[in-house]
Design a protein around this motif. Structure first.
Motif, PDB file in Angstrom:
ATOM      1  N   GLY A  91      -2.860  -4.443  -7.793  1.00 34.05           N
ATOM      2  CA  GLY A  91      -1.863  -5.297  -8.407  1.00 34.05           C
ATOM      3  C   GLY A  91      -1.215  -4.578  -9.582  1.00 34.05           C
ATOM      4  O   GLY A  91      -1.847  -3.750 -10.246  1.00 34.05           O
ATOM      5  N   TYR A  92       0.056  -4.875  -9.834  1.00 38.09           N
ATOM      6  CA  TYR A  92       0.790  -4.256 -10.940  1.00 38.09           C
ATOM      7  C   TYR A  92       1.669  -5.341 -11.550  1.00 38.09           C
ATOM      8  O   TYR A  92       2.668  -5.750 -10.954  1.00 38.09           O
ATOM      9  CB  TYR A  92       1.633  -3.099 -10.428  1.00 38.09           C
ATOM     10  N   LEU A  93       1.268  -5.841 -12.720  1.00 36.61           N
ATOM     11  CA  LEU A  93       1.990  -6.931 -13.363  1.00 36.61           C
ATOM     12  C   LEU A  93       2.441  -6.542 -14.762  1.00 36.61           C
ATOM     13  O   LEU A  93       1.776  -5.755 -15.447  1.00 36.61           O
ATOM     14  CB  LEU A  93       1.093  -8.168 -13.493  1.00 36.61           C
ATOM     15  N   LEU A  94       3.547  -7.123 -15.186  1.00 36.07           N
ATOM     16  CA  LEU A  94       3.950  -7.003 -16.579  1.00 36.07           C
ATOM     17  C   LEU A  94       3.068  -7.918 -17.424  1.00 36.07           C
ATOM     18  O   LEU A  94       2.658  -8.992 -16.982  1.00 36.07           O
ATOM     19  CB  LEU A  94       5.420  -7.388 -16.733  1.00 36.07           C
ATOM     20  N   LYS A  95       2.779  -7.492 -18.657  1.00 36.37           N
ATOM     21  CA  LYS A  95       1.880  -8.266 -19.508  1.00 36.37           C
ATOM     22  C   LYS A  95       2.404  -9.672 -19.790  1.00 36.37           C
ATOM     23  O   LYS A  95       1.617 -10.606 -19.977  1.00 36.37           O
ATOM     24  CB  LYS A  95       1.639  -7.523 -20.820  1.00 36.37           C
ATOM     25  N   GLU A  96       3.702  -9.814 -19.828  1.00 43.26           N
ATOM     26  CA  GLU A  96       4.260 -11.136 -20.104  1.00 43.26           C
ATOM     27  C   GLU A  96       3.864 -12.152 -19.040  1.00 43.26           C
ATOM     28  O   GLU A  96       3.894 -13.359 -19.270  1.00 43.26           O
ATOM     29  CB  GLU A  96       5.784 -11.060 -20.197  1.00 43.26           C
ATOM     30  N   ARG A  97       3.462 -11.671 -17.860  1.00 44.01           N
ATOM     31  CA  ARG A  97       3.082 -12.541 -16.761  1.00 44.01           C
ATOM     32  C   ARG A  97       1.754 -13.252 -17.038  1.00 44.01           C
ATOM     33  O   ARG A  97       1.474 -14.301 -16.461  1.00 44.01           O
ATOM     34  CB  ARG A  97       2.967 -11.730 -15.470  1.00 44.01           C
ATOM     35  N   VAL A  98       0.940 -12.697 -17.938  1.00 45.72           N
ATOM     36  CA  VAL A  98      -0.364 -13.305 -18.232  1.00 45.72           C
ATOM     37  C   VAL A  98      -0.189 -14.725 -18.756  1.00 45.72           C
ATOM     38  O   VAL A  98      -0.988 -15.615 -18.463  1.00 45.72           O
ATOM     39  CB  VAL A  98      -1.135 -12.442 -19.257  1.00 45.72           C
ATOM     40  N   GLY A  99       0.879 -14.945 -19.531  1.00 48.95           N
ATOM     41  CA  GLY A  99       1.121 -16.268 -20.093  1.00 48.95           C
ATOM     42  C   GLY A  99       1.504 -17.309 -19.060  1.00 48.95           C
ATOM     43  O   GLY A  99       1.419 -18.516 -19.334  1.00 48.95           O
ATOM     44  N   ARG A 100       1.912 -16.871 -17.890  1.00 46.62           N
ATOM     45  CA  ARG A 100       2.221 -17.802 -16.801  1.00 46.62           C
ATOM     46  C   ARG A 100       0.948 -17.920 -15.965  1.00 46.62           C
ATOM     47  O   ARG A 100       0.788 -17.257 -14.943  1.00 46.62           O
ATOM     48  CB  ARG A 100       3.403 -17.276 -15.981  1.00 46.62           C
TER      49      ARG A 100
END
Length: 217
Positions: A103-112
């Motif tokens: 998986g490769y996510l932007l950190k801002e995605r953690v808040g969602r």
């Protein structure tokens, strides 16, 4: 689900750990460096790991290199990588030897939270989860003479959702079309990217990799 977290930002590290524990998951360790991460993976044998791209001592690609090392030792070990912004070369390096459990996510995605947990579960189950923002930004950068230029806007949407790890049924629901229509779009994507059926080739993954490799620096 047993999870190891590697993140040098103490606030974010503890925040992710607290979020996951609140969801009933078992965070067996949360560390700040790549060497600690590798030792912890060996010690605890977790089901999945979450790791930051940029870590001490140089804050360049230590996280990616640690992820690659962990997957060489433990083939197919599920890892969800977090990045502050889109870094095409890191995404490509990570998936070069296989995308199962990546998986490769932007950190801002953690808040969602719901989307973050869904991505983590997909990765833990051996599937792929690429942040839709990563795909969108990379699409905007690709070279004009690239094979991807052949894709229609709808086909690009479908490829982006494939990149997130969604199956045909989930893509159909997201785009409000039939599953049969999605199947047709995917066949056209494979055709336009010259991806013929062959044993041992996951054409869905190869389509995403073709896109990542075609992006300019």
């Amino acid at each position: 689900m047993r999870i190891v977290i590697a993140e040098d930002d103490a606030l974010l590290r503890e925040g992710i750990a607290s979020l996951l524990r609140a969801e009933g998951m078992d965070v067996v360790a949360a560390v700040e460096g790549p060497e600690e991460f590798l030792a912890t993976v060996t010690e605890h044998d977790p089901d999945v790991a979450i790791i930051d791209v940029r870590m001490p001592p140089t804050y360049t690609d230590e996280g990616i290199q640690a992820a690659l090392r962990a997957r060489r030792v433990r083939k197919g070990f599920p890892i969800l990588v977090l990045s502050a912004y889109v870094e095409q070369s890191f995404a490509t390096d990570l998936m070069r030897d296989g995308s199962e459990g990546i998986g490769y996510l932007l950190k801002e995605r953690v808040g969602r939270v719901d989307g973050f947990i869904e991505a983590l579960r997909r990765v833990s189950a051996g599937h792929t989860a690429i942040d839709p923002e990563v795909v969108e930004q990379l699409f905007s950068r690709h070279r004009q003479d690239d094979a991807l230029q052949r894709l229609s806007p709808r086909e690009r949407e479908v490829l982006a959702l494939m990149s997130e790890g969604l199956g045909n049924g989930a893509i159909a629901e997201r785009l409000f079309v039939t599953e049969g229509a999605v199947h047709k779009h995917i066949r056209r994507i494979f055709s336009k990217l010259d991806l013929a059926p062959s044993d041992g080739l996951d054409r869905r993954v190869e389509a995403v990799l073709r896109f990542l490799k075609a992006v300019g620096p």
